[in-house]
Scaffold this active site. Structure first.
Site, PDB file in Angstrom:
ATOM      1  CB  VAL A  54      -0.903   0.000   1.254  1.00 38.09           C
ATOM      2  CG1 VAL A  54      -1.712   1.282   1.355  1.00 38.09           C
ATOM      3  CG2 VAL A  54      -1.824  -1.212   1.249  1.00 38.09           C
ATOM      4  CB  CYS A  55       1.441   3.963  -2.318  1.00 34.55           C
ATOM      5  SG  CYS A  55       2.280   5.549  -2.430  1.00 34.55           S
ATOM      6  CG  LEU A  56      -2.164   5.383   3.588  1.00 26.29           C
ATOM      7  CD1 LEU A  56      -3.087   6.174   2.658  1.00 26.29           C
ATOM      8  CD2 LEU A  56      -2.980   4.346   4.346  1.00 26.29           C
TER       9      LEU A  56
END
Length: 169
Positions: free
Chosen positions: A69-71
């Protein structure tokens, strides 16, 4: 803390586990169910957990193959004031409700989202139908015994193929 969630430990440890996560209401992901793998570092809560989707999801900010996840709030601006409930009740739902195609991990999804929103929406729904059902994340549950029996019969051929493709240790 996670009592409202279905949590499954990995290797009987407390640092690795899977959490059942449901797509947020009034989103393209509504009705979808994902298994989210959580790995807590030794320095947690001072260091952020590692979060990833186990079953596939079509989203610009989620790597389709690894589920990473790119968060920003998890990867860069984590604070010990945050906890796992923040991730599952706020951060992940917000990510699914408001994808950021300008910072993608899935370039195809980001490109499609920006060029043809209708086709992007359709592909998200197709992935939800195909990969984000309860039977995709749970091997067997008492709640859905009859559904699981049907699934396991249908998948018996593919599971044989899977076994044949792996060498004995």
């Amino acid at each position: 803390m996670m009592s409202d969630y279905n949590v499954e430990t990995i290797n009987d440890g407390l640092n690795e586990f899977n959490v059942e996560f449901h797509g947020p209401k009034e989103s393209l992901y509504e009705g979808g169910v994902w298994k989210i793998r959580v790995e807590l570092p030794d320095a947690y809560p001072y260091k952020s957990p590692s979060i990833g989707f186990v079953n596939k999801i079509y989203h610009p900010n989620v790597d389709e193959m690894s589920g990473s996840v790119c968060l920003d709030v998890i990867n860069q601006s984590w604070s010990p004031m945050f906890d796992l409930l923040n991730i599952f009740e706020s951060f992940l739902p917000q990510l699914l409700l408001y994808p950021n195609p300008s910072d993608p991990l899935n370039g195809d999804a980001a490109s499609l989202m920006m060029k043809d929103r209708k086709q992007y929406d359709q592909k998200v729904k197709e992935y939800c139908e195909r990969y984000a059902k309860k039977e995709n994340i749970v091997n067997s549950t008492a709640d859905e015994e009859s559904g699981d029996e049907e699934i396991s019969e249908e998948e018996s051929e593919s599971s044989d193929d899977d076994i044949a493709g792996h060498a004995d240790p």
